[in-house]
Design an enzyme around this catalytic site. Structure first.
Site, PDB file in Angstrom:
ATOM      1  N   GLY A  11      19.270 107.204  28.131  1.00 52.02           N
ATOM      2  CA  GLY A  11      18.038 107.449  28.797  1.00 52.02           C
ATOM      3  C   GLY A  11      16.743 106.678  29.006  1.00 52.02           C
ATOM      4  N   ASN A  13      16.356 104.651  31.311  1.00 53.63           N
ATOM      5  CA  ASN A  13      15.894 104.591  32.529  1.00 53.63           C
ATOM      6  C   ASN A  13      15.314 105.802  33.163  1.00 53.63           C
ATOM      7  OD1 ASN A  13      17.020 102.139  34.328  1.00 53.63           O
ATOM      8  ND2 ASN A  13      18.725 102.537  33.168  1.00 53.63           N
ATOM      9  N   MET A  89      28.070 108.780  33.668  1.00 51.69           N
ATOM     10  CA  MET A  89      29.289 108.254  33.395  1.00 51.69           C
ATOM     11  C   MET A  89      30.370 109.047  33.967  1.00 51.69           C
ATOM     12  SD  MET A  89      28.667 105.312  33.013  1.00 51.69           S
ATOM     13  CE  MET A  89      27.839 104.050  32.021  1.00 51.69           C
ATOM     14  N   ARG A  90      30.235 109.530  35.247  1.00 48.29           N
ATOM     15  CA  ARG A  90      31.139 110.340  36.069  1.00 48.29           C
ATOM     16  C   ARG A  90      31.044 109.898  37.585  1.00 48.29           C
ATOM     17  NH1 ARG A  90      33.542 114.358  33.845  1.00 48.29           N
ATOM     18  NH2 ARG A  90      33.106 114.584  31.883  1.00 48.29           N
ATOM     19  N   ASN A 106      21.913 105.369  42.447  1.00 45.68           N
ATOM     20  CA  ASN A 106      22.653 104.973  41.453  1.00 45.68           C
ATOM     21  C   ASN A 106      21.920 103.531  41.033  1.00 45.68           C
ATOM     22  OD1 ASN A 106      24.355 104.856  39.124  1.00 45.68           O
ATOM     23  ND2 ASN A 106      25.616 103.606  40.302  1.00 45.68           N
ATOM     24  N   HIS A 108      22.954 100.058  38.794  1.00 45.28           N
ATOM     25  CA  HIS A 108      24.108  99.311  38.170  1.00 45.28           C
ATOM     26  C   HIS A 108      23.554  98.094  37.685  1.00 45.28           C
ATOM     27  CE1 HIS A 108      28.455  98.713  37.315  1.00 45.28           C
ATOM     28  NE2 HIS A 108      28.151  97.447  37.955  1.00 45.28           N
TER      29      HIS A 108
END
Ligand code: GAR
Length: 206
Positions: A11, A13, A89-90, A106, A108
Protein backbone atom coordinates in the site's frame (compact mmCIF):
# COMPACT_ATOMS: atom_id res chain seq x y z
CA UNK A 1 -14.77 12.79 -7.24
CA UNK A 2 -15.01 9.69 -5.04
CA UNK A 3 -12.07 7.33 -5.45
CA UNK A 4 -11.71 3.67 -4.44
CA UNK A 5 -8.19 2.25 -4.29
CA UNK A 6 -7.92 -1.50 -4.86
CA UNK A 7 -4.81 -3.05 -3.29
CA UNK A 8 -3.58 -6.47 -2.15
CA UNK A 9 -0.28 -5.70 -0.44
CA UNK A 10 1.95 -3.04 1.07
CA UNK A 11 0.00 0.00 0.00
CA UNK A 12 2.79 2.52 -0.59
CA UNK A 13 0.90 3.85 -3.60
CA UNK A 14 -2.25 4.05 -1.47
CA UNK A 15 -0.29 6.21 1.00
CA UNK A 16 1.15 8.41 -1.77
CA UNK A 17 -2.36 9.09 -3.10
CA UNK A 18 -3.72 9.76 0.40
CA UNK A 19 -0.80 12.15 1.03
CA UNK A 20 -1.39 14.07 -2.23
CA UNK A 21 -5.05 14.53 -1.27
CA UNK A 22 -4.20 15.61 2.28
CA UNK A 23 -1.70 18.19 0.99
CA UNK A 24 -4.31 19.61 -1.39
CA UNK A 25 -2.33 18.61 -4.50
CA UNK A 26 -5.10 16.32 -5.65
CA UNK A 27 -8.73 17.31 -5.23
CA UNK A 28 -10.57 14.06 -4.63
CA UNK A 29 -12.19 12.08 -1.86
CA UNK A 30 -10.46 8.82 -1.01
CA UNK A 31 -13.70 7.10 -0.08
CA UNK A 32 -12.81 3.41 0.00
CA UNK A 33 -10.05 0.80 0.04
CA UNK A 34 -11.01 -2.52 -1.54
CA UNK A 35 -8.65 -5.26 -0.41
CA UNK A 36 -8.72 -9.01 -1.07
CA UNK A 37 -6.00 -10.04 1.43
CA UNK A 38 -6.87 -9.98 5.16
CA UNK A 39 -3.22 -9.61 6.24
CA UNK A 40 -2.21 -6.91 3.76
CA UNK A 41 -0.37 -3.99 5.39
CA UNK A 42 -2.44 -1.58 3.27
CA UNK A 43 -5.43 -2.25 5.57
CA UNK A 44 -3.81 -0.67 8.61
CA UNK A 45 -2.54 2.22 6.45
CA UNK A 46 -6.13 2.89 5.35
CA UNK A 47 -7.47 2.68 8.88
CA UNK A 48 -4.82 5.12 10.11
CA UNK A 49 -5.74 7.51 7.30
CA UNK A 50 -9.44 7.24 8.24
CA UNK A 51 -10.38 5.54 4.96
CA UNK A 52 -13.19 2.98 4.93
CA UNK A 53 -12.04 -0.58 4.18
CA UNK A 54 -13.98 -3.25 2.24
CA UNK A 55 -12.26 -6.62 2.67
CA UNK A 56 -13.60 -8.90 -0.05
CA UNK A 57 -11.94 -12.33 -0.17
CA UNK A 58 -12.21 -14.39 -3.35
CA UNK A 59 -12.50 -17.64 -1.36
CA UNK A 60 -15.73 -16.44 0.27
CA UNK A 61 -17.52 -16.57 -3.09
CA UNK A 62 -18.42 -19.50 -5.33
CA UNK A 63 -17.69 -17.65 -8.56
CA UNK A 64 -15.73 -14.69 -9.83
CA UNK A 65 -19.10 -13.10 -10.76
CA UNK A 66 -20.32 -13.28 -7.15
CA UNK A 67 -16.98 -11.92 -5.91
CA UNK A 68 -17.16 -8.96 -8.29
CA UNK A 69 -20.84 -8.35 -7.58
CA UNK A 70 -19.94 -7.88 -3.93
CA UNK A 71 -17.22 -5.40 -4.92
CA UNK A 72 -19.66 -3.54 -7.19
CA UNK A 73 -22.12 -3.35 -4.28
CA UNK A 74 -19.44 -1.65 -2.13
CA UNK A 75 -18.59 0.73 -5.00
CA UNK A 76 -22.23 1.69 -5.49
CA UNK A 77 -22.88 2.13 -1.77
CA UNK A 78 -19.93 4.53 -1.60
CA UNK A 79 -20.83 6.33 -4.86
CA UNK A 80 -17.41 5.62 -6.37
CA UNK A 81 -16.56 7.52 -9.56
CA UNK A 82 -13.04 6.25 -10.16
CA UNK A 83 -11.26 2.97 -9.35
CA UNK A 84 -7.51 3.14 -8.81
CA UNK A 85 -5.68 -0.19 -8.89
CA UNK A 86 -2.53 -0.04 -6.79
CA UNK A 87 -0.99 -3.47 -6.55
CA UNK A 88 -4.35 -5.31 -6.75
CA UNK A 89 -3.04 -8.67 -7.84
CA UNK A 90 -6.11 -9.88 -9.75
CA UNK A 91 -7.35 -9.47 -13.27
CA UNK A 92 -10.71 -7.72 -13.22
CA UNK A 93 -13.55 -9.58 -14.91
CA UNK A 94 -15.75 -8.23 -17.71
CA UNK A 95 -18.55 -7.20 -15.30
CA UNK A 96 -16.41 -4.69 -13.44
CA UNK A 97 -14.50 -3.51 -16.49
CA UNK A 98 -17.61 -2.84 -18.56
CA UNK A 99 -19.53 -1.29 -15.64
CA UNK A 100 -16.63 1.15 -15.00
CA UNK A 101 -15.36 1.63 -18.55
CA UNK A 102 -12.63 4.32 -18.70
CA UNK A 103 -13.05 4.75 -14.96
CA UNK A 104 -10.40 2.28 -13.83
CA UNK A 105 -6.71 3.18 -13.65
CA UNK A 106 -3.74 0.89 -13.06
CA UNK A 107 -0.08 1.48 -12.30
CA UNK A 108 2.52 -0.92 -13.60
CA UNK A 109 6.22 -0.90 -12.69
CA UNK A 110 7.57 -1.09 -16.27
CA UNK A 111 7.18 0.68 -19.59
CA UNK A 112 4.19 -1.16 -21.07
CA UNK A 113 3.86 -3.10 -23.27
CA UNK A 114 7.22 -4.42 -21.99
CA UNK A 115 7.41 -6.65 -18.91
CA UNK A 116 3.75 -7.26 -18.09
CA UNK A 117 2.84 -9.37 -15.08
CA UNK A 118 3.45 -9.55 -11.36
CA UNK A 119 7.29 -9.36 -11.36
CA UNK A 120 7.98 -6.56 -13.81
CA UNK A 121 10.85 -4.90 -11.93
CA UNK A 122 12.77 -8.16 -11.50
CA UNK A 123 11.97 -9.24 -15.05
CA UNK A 124 13.41 -6.01 -16.51
CA UNK A 125 16.45 -6.23 -14.21
CA UNK A 126 17.13 -9.91 -15.01
CA UNK A 127 16.64 -9.28 -18.73
CA UNK A 128 19.44 -6.72 -18.65
CA UNK A 129 17.25 -3.86 -19.89
CA UNK A 130 19.01 -0.48 -19.73
CA UNK A 131 15.78 1.46 -19.40
CA UNK A 132 12.56 0.52 -17.66
CA UNK A 133 10.02 2.72 -15.88
CA UNK A 134 6.46 3.20 -14.76
CA UNK A 135 3.16 3.27 -16.67
CA UNK A 136 -0.25 4.56 -15.57
CA UNK A 137 -3.03 3.42 -17.88
CA UNK A 138 -6.76 2.88 -18.17
CA UNK A 139 -7.76 -0.72 -17.60
CA UNK A 140 -9.41 -2.81 -20.26
CA UNK A 141 -10.23 -6.53 -20.31
CA UNK A 142 -6.59 -7.65 -20.76
CA UNK A 143 -3.88 -7.75 -18.10
CA UNK A 144 -1.60 -4.66 -17.88
CA UNK A 145 -3.24 -3.30 -21.01
CA UNK A 146 -5.27 -0.27 -22.04
CA UNK A 147 -4.79 3.38 -23.10
CA UNK A 148 -1.66 4.88 -21.53
CA UNK A 149 -2.01 8.11 -19.52
CA UNK A 150 1.52 8.74 -18.23
CA UNK A 151 4.86 6.97 -18.48
CA UNK A 152 8.21 7.81 -16.97
CA UNK A 153 11.48 6.10 -17.78
CA UNK A 154 13.96 4.89 -15.17
CA UNK A 155 17.55 4.02 -16.14
CA UNK A 156 19.04 0.74 -15.00
CA UNK A 157 22.70 1.49 -14.32
CA UNK A 158 25.46 -1.07 -13.92
CA UNK A 159 25.73 -0.21 -10.22
CA UNK A 160 22.02 -0.88 -9.66
CA UNK A 161 20.89 -3.88 -7.66
CA UNK A 162 17.35 -5.21 -7.78
CA UNK A 163 16.74 -3.40 -4.48
CA UNK A 164 18.05 -0.03 -5.71
CA UNK A 165 16.00 -0.36 -8.89
CA UNK A 166 12.85 -1.17 -6.89
CA UNK A 167 13.44 1.94 -4.81
CA UNK A 168 13.79 4.17 -7.88
CA UNK A 169 10.68 2.67 -9.50
CA UNK A 170 8.57 3.16 -6.38
CA UNK A 171 9.69 6.79 -6.05
CA UNK A 172 8.51 7.44 -9.61
CA UNK A 173 5.23 5.59 -8.96
CA UNK A 174 4.46 7.71 -5.91
CA UNK A 175 5.05 10.85 -7.96
CA UNK A 176 3.19 10.06 -11.19
CA UNK A 177 0.15 8.15 -9.89
CA UNK A 178 -1.37 11.17 -8.08
CA UNK A 179 -0.56 13.29 -11.16
CA UNK A 180 -2.38 10.89 -13.48
CA UNK A 181 -5.37 10.72 -11.11
CA UNK A 182 -5.50 14.51 -11.07
CA UNK A 183 -5.61 14.63 -14.88
CA UNK A 184 -8.60 12.27 -14.85
CA UNK A 185 -10.31 14.02 -11.90
CA UNK A 186 -10.00 17.42 -13.62
CA UNK A 187 -11.38 16.07 -16.90
CA UNK A 188 -8.12 16.77 -18.72
CA UNK A 189 -8.16 13.47 -20.57
CA UNK A 190 -9.76 12.46 -23.83
CA UNK A 191 -9.53 8.99 -25.34
CA UNK A 192 -9.46 8.93 -29.14
CA UNK A 193 -8.94 5.69 -31.05
CA UNK A 194 -7.62 4.04 -27.86
CA UNK A 195 -5.04 6.79 -27.39
CA UNK A 196 -5.06 9.22 -24.49
CA UNK A 197 -4.86 12.94 -25.29
CA UNK A 198 -4.00 15.26 -22.41
CA UNK A 199 -5.64 18.68 -22.58
CA UNK A 200 -3.75 21.55 -20.92
CA UNK A 201 -1.76 19.85 -18.19
CA UNK A 202 -1.08 22.11 -15.18
CA UNK A 203 2.23 22.02 -13.31
CA UNK A 204 2.23 19.75 -10.27
CA UNK A 205 2.64 21.79 -7.06
CA UNK A 206 6.04 21.50 -5.32
C1 GAR B 1 3.50 -1.43 -7.39
O1 GAR B 1 4.86 -1.45 -7.70
C2 GAR B 1 2.66 -1.59 -8.64
O2 GAR B 1 3.24 -0.98 -9.77
C3 GAR B 1 2.62 -3.08 -8.79
O3 GAR B 1 2.40 -3.54 -7.48
C4 GAR B 1 3.12 -2.69 -6.58
C5 GAR B 1 2.25 -2.36 -5.40
O4 GAR B 1 3.01 -1.70 -4.43
N1 GAR B 1 1.59 -3.51 -9.71
C6 GAR B 1 1.76 -4.45 -10.64
O5 GAR B 1 2.79 -5.11 -10.75
C7 GAR B 1 0.59 -4.64 -11.59
N2 GAR B 1 0.91 -5.56 -12.61
P1 GAR B 1 2.32 -0.97 -3.19
O6 GAR B 1 1.37 -2.00 -2.55
O7 GAR B 1 3.44 -0.60 -2.28
O8 GAR B 1 1.57 0.22 -3.71
Amino acid sequence: MNIAVFASGRGTNFSAIARAIKKGKLEANLALLVCDQPNAPVISKAKRAGVKVALVKREDFASIEDFENKIIQHLEENKIDLIVLAGFMRILGPQLVSRYQNKILNIHPALLPAFKGAHAIKDAFDYGAKITGVTVHFVDEKMDHGPIILQQAVKIREVDTLESLEKKIHQVEHKIYPQAIRLVAEGKIRIEARKVKIIAQKAWPK
